[in-house]
Design a protein around this motif. Structure first.
Motif, mmCIF file in Angstrom:
data_model
loop_
_atom_site.group_PDB
_atom_site.id
_atom_site.type_symbol
_atom_site.label_atom_id
_atom_site.label_comp_id
_atom_site.label_asym_id
_atom_site.label_seq_id
_atom_site.Cartn_x
_atom_site.Cartn_y
_atom_site.Cartn_z
ATOM 1 N N PRO A 70 84.182 -14.388 73.908
ATOM 2 C CA PRO A 70 84.935 -15.252 72.989
ATOM 3 C C PRO A 70 84.651 -16.734 73.171
ATOM 4 C CG PRO A 70 86.392 -14.434 74.696
ATOM 5 C CD PRO A 70 85.072 -13.719 74.868
ATOM 6 N N THR A 71 83.891 -17.120 74.186
ATOM 7 C CA THR A 71 83.540 -18.537 74.306
ATOM 8 C C THR A 71 82.511 -18.946 73.271
ATOM 9 O OG1 THR A 71 81.752 -18.123 75.883
ATOM 10 C CG2 THR A 71 83.953 -18.517 76.796
ATOM 11 N N ASN A 72 81.706 -17.978 72.811
ATOM 12 C CA ASN A 72 80.608 -18.342 71.913
ATOM 13 C C ASN A 72 80.295 -17.287 70.861
ATOM 14 O OD1 ASN A 72 79.346 -16.338 73.421
ATOM 15 N ND2 ASN A 72 78.202 -17.792 74.703
ATOM 16 N N GLY A 73 81.052 -16.187 70.836
ATOM 17 C CA GLY A 73 80.811 -15.142 69.855
ATOM 18 C C GLY A 73 79.632 -14.247 70.153
ATOM 19 N N ASP A 74 79.134 -14.262 71.387
ATOM 20 C CA ASP A 74 77.975 -13.451 71.775
ATOM 21 C C ASP A 74 78.359 -11.973 71.769
ATOM 22 O OD1 ASP A 74 75.830 -12.195 72.919
ATOM 23 O OD2 ASP A 74 75.731 -13.485 74.696
ATOM 24 N N ARG A 75 77.822 -11.227 70.800
ATOM 25 C CA ARG A 75 78.199 -9.827 70.633
ATOM 26 C C ARG A 75 77.442 -8.882 71.554
ATOM 27 N NH1 ARG A 75 79.057 -9.293 64.042
ATOM 28 N NH2 ARG A 75 80.191 -11.268 63.787
ATOM 29 N N SER A 76 76.598 -9.427 72.410
ATOM 30 C CA SER A 76 75.908 -8.578 73.385
ATOM 31 C C SER A 76 76.745 -8.412 74.648
ATOM 32 C CB SER A 76 74.551 -9.169 73.751
ATOM 33 O OG SER A 76 74.689 -10.326 74.565
ATOM 34 N N LYS A 77 77.945 -8.954 74.662
ATOM 35 C CA LYS A 77 78.808 -8.911 75.847
ATOM 36 C C LYS A 77 80.132 -8.216 75.530
ATOM 37 C CE LYS A 77 75.893 -11.450 78.243
ATOM 38 N NZ LYS A 77 74.851 -11.565 77.215
ATOM 39 N N THR A 101 97.542 -15.317 85.365
ATOM 40 C CA THR A 101 96.102 -15.532 85.266
ATOM 41 C C THR A 101 95.420 -14.241 85.707
ATOM 42 O OG1 THR A 101 96.377 -17.867 85.809
ATOM 43 C CG2 THR A 101 94.160 -16.945 86.009
ATOM 44 N N PRO A 102 94.866 -13.470 84.769
ATOM 45 C CA PRO A 102 94.290 -12.171 85.114
ATOM 46 C C PRO A 102 92.886 -12.292 85.665
ATOM 47 C CG PRO A 102 94.056 -12.562 82.780
ATOM 48 C CD PRO A 102 94.764 -13.774 83.333
ATOM 49 N N ASP A 103 92.367 -11.190 86.180
ATOM 50 C CA ASP A 103 90.940 -11.106 86.450
ATOM 51 C C ASP A 103 90.200 -11.169 85.123
ATOM 52 O OD1 ASP A 103 91.519 -10.678 89.143
ATOM 53 O OD2 ASP A 103 91.520 -8.493 88.909
ATOM 54 N N ASN A 104 89.040 -11.792 85.127
ATOM 55 C CA ASN A 104 88.219 -11.868 83.921
ATOM 56 C C ASN A 104 86.805 -11.426 84.267
ATOM 57 O OD1 ASN A 104 86.071 -13.833 82.450
ATOM 58 N ND2 ASN A 104 87.651 -13.135 81.022
ATOM 59 N N ILE A 105 86.290 -10.450 83.531
ATOM 60 C CA ILE A 105 84.969 -9.905 83.808
ATOM 61 C C ILE A 105 84.169 -9.857 82.506
ATOM 62 C CG2 ILE A 105 83.665 -8.004 84.809
ATOM 63 C CD1 ILE A 105 87.384 -7.981 85.335
ATOM 64 N N VAL A 106 82.960 -10.374 82.534
ATOM 65 C CA VAL A 106 82.050 -10.308 81.402
ATOM 66 C C VAL A 106 80.955 -9.303 81.745
ATOM 67 C CG1 VAL A 106 80.467 -11.587 79.902
ATOM 68 C CG2 VAL A 106 82.520 -12.716 80.815
ATOM 69 N N LEU A 107 80.729 -8.332 80.847
ATOM 70 C CA LEU A 107 79.734 -7.287 81.072
ATOM 71 C C LEU A 107 78.691 -7.309 79.959
ATOM 72 C CD1 LEU A 107 82.838 -5.905 81.583
ATOM 73 C CD2 LEU A 107 81.378 -4.195 82.653
ATOM 74 N N ASP A 108 77.502 -6.852 80.297
ATOM 75 C CA ASP A 108 76.480 -6.615 79.294
ATOM 76 C C ASP A 108 76.880 -5.381 78.492
ATOM 77 O OD1 ASP A 108 73.865 -5.008 78.520
ATOM 78 O OD2 ASP A 108 73.312 -7.137 78.633
ATOM 79 N N LYS A 109 76.854 -5.487 77.160
ATOM 80 C CA LYS A 109 77.355 -4.394 76.335
ATOM 81 C C LYS A 109 76.496 -3.143 76.402
ATOM 82 C CE LYS A 109 79.368 -5.482 72.461
ATOM 83 N NZ LYS A 109 79.595 -5.885 71.049
ATOM 84 N N VAL A 110 75.211 -3.298 76.671
ATOM 85 C CA VAL A 110 74.311 -2.140 76.711
ATOM 86 C C VAL A 110 74.332 -1.476 78.079
ATOM 87 C CG1 VAL A 110 71.924 -1.367 76.485
ATOM 88 C CG2 VAL A 110 72.834 -3.086 74.904
ATOM 89 N N THR A 111 74.091 -2.241 79.125
ATOM 90 C CA THR A 111 73.981 -1.661 80.466
ATOM 91 C C THR A 111 75.329 -1.547 81.180
ATOM 92 O OG1 THR A 111 73.664 -3.804 81.572
ATOM 93 C CG2 THR A 111 71.705 -2.714 80.664
ATOM 94 N N LEU A 112 76.340 -2.294 80.708
ATOM 95 C CA LEU A 112 77.667 -2.386 81.326
ATOM 96 C C LEU A 112 77.613 -3.001 82.722
ATOM 97 C CD1 LEU A 112 79.405 0.920 80.169
ATOM 98 C CD2 LEU A 112 79.244 -1.288 79.010
ATOM 99 N N ALA A 113 76.516 -3.695 83.016
ATOM 100 C CA ALA A 113 76.435 -4.435 84.279
ATOM 101 C C ALA A 113 77.317 -5.677 84.188
ATOM 102 C CB ALA A 113 74.989 -4.850 84.545
#
Length: 372
Positions: free
Chosen positions: A203-210, A229-241
């Motif tokens: 949501p910082t930039n609209g990157d749909r690969s995440k 303040t929750p944990d925040n995790i950004v993952l790659d949408k394909v690999t889920l890394a």
């Protein structure tokens, strides 16, 4: 009990329609039909609300009060809101309608070995739409015990169609009140060990690969409202890394108090604060669920999820809501970025991160459209 004009069970086999179930109700029925893990429940349809309003005879007065109302005159809006809500809450509900809801509640309780608490959630016909964000404008009530309490709060949800915030939002966005209606979701309450929100983009930039996930302990209301303040995790949408993560403070949690039969706020101990609230396996499962919702709806989704303490591992991840993301989805898809930052939204601007590269708050709060 079978679904009918006034009551529609999530698994009742009737096609979900926005005009009957509102945004939230239609989504829950759709997700249940698609085989997603949704806690069971039913929707008190807009037909019941409309029948109540017709019987009460207050629609004309409401229209008169709302006519030529200035959204900038907040004092007057508050007066009008209070008057309308008092009218709705003070008029008797026809017995035939009450009987329908009571029978549906009993039918839901019959699915369990013992009575369970429920959540009662507003579901207006003008919410969760692709071009508008009504999140938080109408009422939700959690951990309610007994049919009397549930029916009382269904009426409170009806009245919340006319909160000051909802009235102002509709006025400023030229959303007419004519034809507006309210359905109400009654759903088994989840005994959340961990819960949160996820969005199928950055949501910082609209990157749909995440995929971006916020998670914290207990019932998710504290995450959605920005109280923790929750944990925040950004993952790659394909690999889920995991691409980026930030551990939030997670200082408190909402948990049930069996004696008081309600939710209470409890401090989280230092050890649990210091570690991520989701295991690696759980994190992957949440991301996969978010991808499933996006695939089903064919657009980026903002979902609410929870891990139920009463269910075994592998069966305890539940989907509570899925709605279209409304800020970035109307724009061209962003190109993937090499170094995306985590995001909690709400306090800092997405383009001006706080110290450490993160804004603090919740994803859901960051996605609320301004009402101007």
């Amino acid at each position: 009990m079978e679904s009918n004009d006034y009551i529609q069970f999530f698994d009742g086999g009737i096609e979900p329609k926005l005009e009957n179930l509102g945004g939230k109700g239609a989504s829950l029925v759709t997700m249940t039909s698609a085989g997603m893990p949704v806690p069971p429940g039913f929707v008190v349809t807009t037909a019941q609300f409309d029948a109540f309003m017709d019987e009460a005879g207050i629609t004309a007065r409401i229209n008169q009060l709302l006519a030529d109302l200035d959204p900038e005159d907040t004092a007057r809006v508050d007066q009008v809101s209070a008057a309308i809500r008092e009218d709705i809450c003070s008029r008797p509900v026809p017995q035939t309608l009450r009987d329908q809801t009571i029978a549906a509640y009993k039918s839901l309780m019959d699915r369990f070995d013992a009575p369970v608490p429920v959540a009662v959630r507003s579901s207006a016909t003008a919410e969760d739409l692709p071009d508008a964000s009504f999140a938080g404008q109408q009422d939700t009530y959690l951990w309610l015990d007994g049919v009397k309490t549930a029916t009382e709060h269904i009426r409170q949800c009806w009245a919340s169609l006319y909160t000051s915030r909802a009235i102002i939002y509709r006025l400023k966005n030229n959303i007419p009140d004519q034809g507006l209606s309210m359905a109400v979701v009654v759903q088994k309450m989840v005994n959340s060990r961990v819960s949160g929100v996820a969005i199928t983009m950055d949501p910082t930039n609209g990157d749909r690969s995440k995929i971006t996930i916020d998670s914290s302990y207990g019932v998710g209301e504290m995450v959605v409202s920005g109280q923790v303040t929750p944990d925040n995790i950004v993952l790659d949408k394909v690999t889920l890394a995991v691409v980026n993560e930030h551990l939030g403070d997670k200082h408190a949690e909402l948990v049930p108090d069996p004696g008081a039969k309600r939710l209470i706020e409890r401090e989280v101990d230092a050890d649990r604060r210091s570690r991520r609230s989701l295991t690696g396996t759980e994190l992957t499962a949440v991301a996969q669920m978010a991808k499933q919702a996006e695939k089903h709806y064919k657009c980026p989704q903002d979902i609410e999820w929870a891990l139920d303490s009463d269910l075994p591992d592998g069966e305890n991840l539940l989907l509570l809501q899925s709605r279209p993301e409304t800020v970035h989805s109307s724009k061209p898809a962003a190109q993937p970025t090499a170094t995306p930052g985590g995001y909690f939204g709400g306090i800092s601007s997405p383009t001006t991160p706080a110290a450490g590269g993160f804004s603090l708050g919740s994803i859901t709060a960051s996605l609320l459209k301004p009402s101007v």
